[in-house]
Design a protein around this motif. Sequence first.
Motif, PDB file in Angstrom:
ATOM      1  N   ARG A 183       0.852  -1.199   0.000  1.00  0.00           N
ATOM      2  CA  ARG A 183       0.000   0.000   0.000  1.00  0.00           C
ATOM      3  C   ARG A 183       0.881   1.239   0.000  1.00  0.00           C
ATOM      4  NH1 ARG A 183       0.315   2.181   5.019  1.00  0.00           N
ATOM      5  NH2 ARG A 183       0.807   0.814   6.757  1.00  0.00           N
ATOM      6  N   PRO A 184       0.314   2.380  -0.440  1.00  0.00           N
ATOM      7  CA  PRO A 184       1.068   3.626  -0.367  1.00  0.00           C
ATOM      8  C   PRO A 184       1.151   4.107   1.083  1.00  0.00           C
ATOM      9  CG  PRO A 184      -1.133   4.011  -1.270  1.00  0.00           C
ATOM     10  CD  PRO A 184      -1.001   2.538  -1.050  1.00  0.00           C
ATOM     11  N   GLY A 185       2.043   5.040   1.315  1.00  0.00           N
ATOM     12  CA  GLY A 185       2.167   5.664   2.636  1.00  0.00           C
ATOM     13  C   GLY A 185       3.524   5.420   3.249  1.00  0.00           C
ATOM     14  N   SER A 186       3.751   6.116   4.360  1.00  0.00           N
ATOM     15  CA  SER A 186       5.034   5.984   5.050  1.00  0.00           C
ATOM     16  C   SER A 186       4.844   5.751   6.540  1.00  0.00           C
ATOM     17  CB  SER A 186       5.893   7.239   4.816  1.00  0.00           C
ATOM     18  OG  SER A 186       5.208   8.391   5.278  1.00  0.00           O
ATOM     19  N   ASP A 187       3.608   5.456   6.942  1.00  0.00           N
ATOM     20  CA  ASP A 187       3.351   5.162   8.354  1.00  0.00           C
ATOM     21  C   ASP A 187       3.741   3.714   8.648  1.00  0.00           C
ATOM     22  OD1 ASP A 187       1.328   4.294   6.649  1.00  0.00           O
ATOM     23  OD2 ASP A 187      -0.183   4.301   8.224  1.00  0.00           O
ATOM     24  N   GLY A 188       3.721   3.358   9.904  1.00  0.00           N
ATOM     25  CA  GLY A 188       4.014   1.981  10.299  1.00  0.00           C
ATOM     26  C   GLY A 188       2.806   1.093  10.049  1.00  0.00           C
ATOM     27  N   LEU A 189       2.775  -0.032  10.711  1.00  0.00           N
ATOM     28  CA  LEU A 189       1.653  -0.948  10.591  1.00  0.00           C
ATOM     29  C   LEU A 189       0.379  -0.266  11.057  1.00  0.00           C
ATOM     30  CD1 LEU A 189       3.407  -4.162  11.918  1.00  0.00           C
ATOM     31  CD2 LEU A 189       2.837  -3.628   9.542  1.00  0.00           C
ATOM     32  N   SER A 190      -0.676  -0.391  10.271  1.00  0.00           N
ATOM     33  CA  SER A 190      -1.925   0.325  10.548  1.00  0.00           C
ATOM     34  C   SER A 190      -3.014  -0.629  11.030  1.00  0.00           C
ATOM     35  CB  SER A 190      -2.402   1.025   9.277  1.00  0.00           C
ATOM     36  OG  SER A 190      -2.823   0.057   8.322  1.00  0.00           O
ATOM     37  N   ALA A 191      -4.120  -0.047  11.476  1.00  0.00           N
ATOM     38  CA  ALA A 191      -5.279  -0.851  11.875  1.00  0.00           C
ATOM     39  C   ALA A 191      -5.792  -1.652  10.680  1.00  0.00           C
ATOM     40  CB  ALA A 191      -6.374   0.058  12.429  1.00  0.00           C
ATOM     41  N   ALA A 192      -5.788  -1.072   9.484  1.00  0.00           N
ATOM     42  CA  ALA A 192      -6.226  -1.808   8.290  1.00  0.00           C
ATOM     43  C   ALA A 192      -5.291  -2.977   7.995  1.00  0.00           C
ATOM     44  CB  ALA A 192      -6.319  -0.870   7.091  1.00  0.00           C
ATOM     45  N   ASP A 193      -3.991  -2.784   8.198  1.00  0.00           N
ATOM     46  CA  ASP A 193      -3.044  -3.894   8.018  1.00  0.00           C
ATOM     47  C   ASP A 193      -3.383  -5.037   8.966  1.00  0.00           C
ATOM     48  OD1 ASP A 193      -1.557  -2.381   6.160  1.00  0.00           O
ATOM     49  OD2 ASP A 193      -0.224  -1.608   7.732  1.00  0.00           O
ATOM     50  N   ARG A 194      -3.697  -4.687  10.200  1.00  0.00           N
ATOM     51  CA  ARG A 194      -4.038  -5.710  11.198  1.00  0.00           C
ATOM     52  C   ARG A 194      -5.349  -6.410  10.850  1.00  0.00           C
ATOM     53  NH1 ARG A 194      -0.802  -2.152  13.784  1.00  0.00           N
ATOM     54  NH2 ARG A 194       0.766  -3.066  15.157  1.00  0.00           N
ATOM     55  N   GLU A 195      -6.316  -5.664  10.312  1.00  0.00           N
ATOM     56  CA  GLU A 195      -7.576  -6.276   9.885  1.00  0.00           C
ATOM     57  C   GLU A 195      -7.335  -7.236   8.721  1.00  0.00           C
ATOM     58  OE1 GLU A 195     -10.660  -6.294  11.191  1.00  0.00           O
ATOM     59  OE2 GLU A 195      -9.756  -5.209  12.859  1.00  0.00           O
ATOM     60  N   ASP A 225       5.684   2.607   1.236  1.00  0.00           N
ATOM     61  CA  ASP A 225       6.718   3.331   0.501  1.00  0.00           C
ATOM     62  C   ASP A 225       8.084   3.322   1.188  1.00  0.00           C
ATOM     63  OD1 ASP A 225       4.701   3.876  -1.282  1.00  0.00           O
ATOM     64  OD2 ASP A 225       4.372   5.923  -0.581  1.00  0.00           O
ATOM     65  N   VAL A 226       8.115   2.982   2.487  1.00  0.00           N
ATOM     66  CA  VAL A 226       9.386   3.068   3.213  1.00  0.00           C
ATOM     67  C   VAL A 226       9.732   1.832   4.047  1.00  0.00           C
ATOM     68  CG1 VAL A 226       9.307   5.596   3.333  1.00  0.00           C
ATOM     69  CG2 VAL A 226       8.334   4.243   5.200  1.00  0.00           C
ATOM     70  N   MET A 227       8.836   0.865   4.158  1.00  0.00           N
ATOM     71  CA  MET A 227       9.116  -0.269   5.031  1.00  0.00           C
ATOM     72  C   MET A 227       8.524  -1.565   4.499  1.00  0.00           C
ATOM     73  SD  MET A 227       6.363  -1.349   7.188  1.00  0.00           S
ATOM     74  CE  MET A 227       4.647  -0.963   7.224  1.00  0.00           C
ATOM     75  N   LEU A 228       9.130  -2.658   4.923  1.00  0.00           N
ATOM     76  CA  LEU A 228       8.613  -4.007   4.724  1.00  0.00           C
ATOM     77  C   LEU A 228       8.709  -4.673   6.090  1.00  0.00           C
ATOM     78  CD1 LEU A 228       7.801  -6.299   2.594  1.00  0.00           C
ATOM     79  CD2 LEU A 228      10.171  -7.008   2.838  1.00  0.00           C
ATOM     80  N   GLU A 229       7.545  -4.970   6.700  1.00  0.00           N
ATOM     81  CA  GLU A 229       7.507  -5.473   8.075  1.00  0.00           C
ATOM     82  C   GLU A 229       6.630  -6.718   8.184  1.00  0.00           C
ATOM     83  OE1 GLU A 229       8.977  -4.241  10.905  1.00  0.00           O
ATOM     84  OE2 GLU A 229       9.984  -2.690   9.736  1.00  0.00           O
ATOM     85  N   PRO A 230       7.029  -7.666   9.025  1.00  0.00           N
ATOM     86  CA  PRO A 230       6.156  -8.812   9.285  1.00  0.00           C
ATOM     87  C   PRO A 230       5.022  -8.416  10.221  1.00  0.00           C
ATOM     88  CG  PRO A 230       8.166  -8.995  10.582  1.00  0.00           C
ATOM     89  CD  PRO A 230       8.312  -7.773   9.710  1.00  0.00           C
ATOM     90  N   LEU A 231       3.886  -9.091  10.067  1.00  0.00           N
ATOM     91  CA  LEU A 231       2.760  -8.888  10.963  1.00  0.00           C
ATOM     92  C   LEU A 231       2.250 -10.279  11.390  1.00  0.00           C
ATOM     93  CD1 LEU A 231      -0.130  -6.341  10.403  1.00  0.00           C
ATOM     94  CD2 LEU A 231       0.016  -8.022  12.213  1.00  0.00           C
ATOM     95  N   PRO A 232       2.946 -10.879  12.360  1.00  0.00           N
ATOM     96  CA  PRO A 232       2.569 -12.230  12.788  1.00  0.00           C
ATOM     97  C   PRO A 232       1.259 -12.244  13.553  1.00  0.00           C
ATOM     98  CG  PRO A 232       4.426 -11.419  14.075  1.00  0.00           C
ATOM     99  CD  PRO A 232       4.122 -10.380  13.038  1.00  0.00           C
TER     100      PRO A 232
END
Length: 142
Positions: free
Chosen positions: A87-99, A123-130
């Motif tokens: 997704r676009p953006g530069s914030d961290g993991l979001s509520a939508a990511d968690r959903e 746009d700035v990160m690749l993070e795991p969401l276990p």
Amino acid sequence: MTFQTQIRTQSDLENAWRTLMGPLGFGGHSVWLMALEPDGTTTPMIMEITESEEPIDEEMQASLAELLRLTTTELVPDGRVAFLRTRPGSDGLSAADREWARALYAACRLAGVRHEVLLVANDVMLEPLPLDDLPTGLPMAG
């Protein structure tokens, strides 16, 4: 482009997605699905679910579960799946990511399909969401 590698570790998975996606920076919201052979070898099967800004509902989870079940019984017997949300953006993991994580993990559970940890890229990160990073006490389909 033909891409093949073996996914044995979280680092292998992150490297595979980085190679497939290229530089970070995304114009829209997508969820990517990669099928893996039982030994972790990637397959040519990579699917993109576009326009994935809003998480899927339970009916769509059931449809996705059926696709996952068919993928791991007919196309890649005994395989597993890996997901990437972009997704676009530069914030961290979001509520939508968690959903999205909750919905994707629930679809895997409904299908009885093994899966890797979901990765989220913007746009700035690749993070795991276990799964264990999701808030407890929230309902999941099934």
